[in-house]
Motif scaffolding. Structure first.
Motif, mmCIF file in Angstrom:
data_model
loop_
_atom_site.group_PDB
_atom_site.id
_atom_site.type_symbol
_atom_site.label_atom_id
_atom_site.label_comp_id
_atom_site.label_asym_id
_atom_site.label_seq_id
_atom_site.Cartn_x
_atom_site.Cartn_y
_atom_site.Cartn_z
ATOM 1 N N THR A 80 36.577 87.252 18.397
ATOM 2 C CA THR A 80 37.145 86.277 17.448
ATOM 3 C C THR A 80 37.538 85.025 18.232
ATOM 4 O OG1 THR A 80 39.373 87.189 17.704
ATOM 5 C CG2 THR A 80 38.025 88.043 15.873
ATOM 6 N N ARG A 113 32.681 81.799 15.828
ATOM 7 C CA ARG A 113 32.383 82.965 16.656
ATOM 8 C C ARG A 113 30.886 83.190 16.882
ATOM 9 N NH1 ARG A 113 31.363 87.837 13.841
ATOM 10 N NH2 ARG A 113 32.418 88.996 15.489
ATOM 11 N N ALA A 143 40.220 78.707 6.412
ATOM 12 C CA ALA A 143 40.468 79.143 7.789
ATOM 13 C C ALA A 143 39.499 80.249 8.207
ATOM 14 C CB ALA A 143 41.907 79.618 7.944
ATOM 15 N N ASP A 144 39.225 81.182 7.302
ATOM 16 C CA ASP A 144 38.318 82.288 7.628
ATOM 17 C C ASP A 144 36.887 81.796 7.831
ATOM 18 O OD1 ASP A 144 40.356 84.141 7.483
ATOM 19 O OD2 ASP A 144 40.029 84.570 5.357
ATOM 20 N N SER A 171 39.637 81.142 17.546
ATOM 21 C CA SER A 171 40.297 80.135 16.707
ATOM 22 C C SER A 171 40.062 78.756 17.309
ATOM 23 C CB SER A 171 41.801 80.410 16.628
ATOM 24 O OG SER A 171 42.403 80.226 17.906
ATOM 25 N N VAL A 172 40.330 77.748 16.535
ATOM 26 C CA VAL A 172 40.182 76.374 17.029
ATOM 27 C C VAL A 172 41.112 76.134 18.213
ATOM 28 C CG1 VAL A 172 40.464 73.935 16.453
ATOM 29 C CG2 VAL A 172 39.447 75.490 14.793
ATOM 30 N N ASN A 173 42.367 76.531 18.067
ATOM 31 C CA ASN A 173 43.323 76.332 19.161
ATOM 32 C C ASN A 173 42.918 77.129 20.401
ATOM 33 O OD1 ASN A 173 44.957 74.598 17.710
ATOM 34 N ND2 ASN A 173 46.252 76.236 16.901
ATOM 35 N N THR A 232 41.725 71.514 10.015
ATOM 36 C CA THR A 232 40.900 71.492 11.223
ATOM 37 C C THR A 232 39.971 70.292 11.170
ATOM 38 O OG1 THR A 232 40.947 73.886 11.480
ATOM 39 C CG2 THR A 232 39.138 72.714 12.537
ATOM 40 N N SER A 251 43.340 71.037 15.501
ATOM 41 C CA SER A 251 44.013 71.431 14.260
ATOM 42 C C SER A 251 45.289 70.628 14.113
ATOM 43 C CB SER A 251 44.344 72.925 14.268
ATOM 44 O OG SER A 251 43.169 73.700 14.173
ATOM 45 N N LYS A 290 36.646 80.120 11.215
ATOM 46 C CA LYS A 290 36.677 81.121 12.296
ATOM 47 C C LYS A 290 35.348 81.861 12.417
ATOM 48 C CE LYS A 290 41.615 82.178 12.708
ATOM 49 N NZ LYS A 290 42.654 83.224 12.574
#
Length: 333
Positions: free
Chosen positions: A86, A49, A41-42, A88-90, A111, A103, A45
């Motif tokens: 930052t 960005r 996940a990190d 996120s996908v959402n 993802t 996701s 992300k």
């Protein structure tokens, strides 16, 4: 989301799902191969960005998504690269109405990104892994294509074989009662063939040729452009029609039967994934292809074809031997 399948990239399972005939590859699986599940996940992300990623995805969405929110995208692009930024996908999907990523929670969760975006992501995590991913994806698509082509060829052959049954019924049960002169009896065959075409496609061979002059000059017809399902339906119609002709069913009534049968079977066959019915494990059940890796499917298919060929050859030789023995007995008598 449609059913998920797996491909193995450098010994790592990577999920692929298909939506609206487009493949989406699991970025989470891709990261897990290099950084482990905990960091997936990190990593995603951090990739999201960057200004280069935002611009790439914005360009992709502009090309393929008519509902993409350009103003919101421009806001993300201006802030990309700022330490406090930052994404996120959402957040990206909800903010821009993007379709290139999503996701999913639960089984096969993670993802997912369109194959174009997934390949770009692969460059960021490992150029070497991207090459493996690209090669395996290509091989998977090639194997699938070969399987569907094999299925299509089989169905096309079936329609040709059953058409012989159909024309034989016309010859024996319609031609003798025809009022057409001898030199025009071929019209009876054409009319019966068009009865099948109308029942399935909704138009005659002549109408298709007039609408497709280029293909017609190349000697092609509508069946050359039919789906696997349509070829299977046509094969069944030909067999059924031959029986109706033998029973003396009036032409108008035959058309109603054939049309109803075509509609019902098209609905039912549309629910079936034809790649699962490429080869049989026995006479009653089909081998479930989804449980095999692409190379396994390919090798099993070749093995089945070889075994079927050997069996057919043995049966043919046995029949020939029986004919020869019978012939010798008759000669001796």
């Amino acid at each position: 989301m449609n059913k998920v399948q797996k491909m193995f990239v450098d010994s790592t399972p990577v999920s692929i799902c298909t939506m609206d005939n487009e493949d989406y590859i699991c970025l989470t699986d891709m990261v897990s191969a290099k950084a482990g599940d905990a960091r997936a996940a990190d990593v995603i992300k951090n990739w999201l960005r960057s200004i280069s990623t935002i611009e790439f995805m914005g360009t992709w969405e502009t090309l393929y998504n008519p509902n993409f929110k350009v103003v919101e995208y421009d806001h993300f692009r201006r802030n990309a690269g700022v330490p406090s930024f930052t994404l996120s996908v959402n957040g990206w999907v909800e903010g821009t109405n993007a379709i290139g990523m999503f996701s999913k929670a639960g089984r096969n969760g993670g993802t997912y990104a369109h194959r174009d975006i997934a390949m770009e992501f692969g460059s960021a995590i490992s150029p070497v892994f991207k090459i493996y991913l690209f090669k395996e994806y290509q091989r998977l698509k090639q194997v699938e294509s070969n399987q569907y082509n094999l299925e299509w060829d089989v169905r096309r052959l079936m329609t040709k074989l059953n058409y012989v049954l159909h024309t034989d019924a016309v010859q024996k049960h319609i031609i003798p009662n025809s009022v057409l002169p001898l030199e025009k009896l071929s019209i009876e065959y054409a009319n019966e063939a068009d009865l099948l075409n109308l029942a399935l496609y909704g138009y005659t061979a002549k109408q298709w040729k007039e609408a497709n002059p280029k293909h017609s000059k190349e000697g092609k017809n509508m069946r050359d452009f039919s789906s696997i399902n349509d070829l299977l339906v046509m094969s069944n119609l030909e067999s059924f029609s031959s029986q109706l002709i033998k029973l003396g069913t009036p032409k108008s009534q035959r058309f109603e039967f054939l049309r109803q049968m075509a509609l019902e079977q098209q609905v039912q066959f549309s629910k079936v994934d034809m790649i699962k019915s490429i080869k049989k494990s026995n006479q009653m059940t089909y081998l479930d292809a989804e449980n095999f890796a692409p190379d396994k499917i390919e090798s099993e298919s070749k093995k089945d074809i070889l075994e079927a060929s050997k069996k057919n050859l043995l049966e043919f030789n046995a029949r020939q031997k029986g004919i020869e023995n019978k012939s010798e007995e008759n000669n001796n008598e």
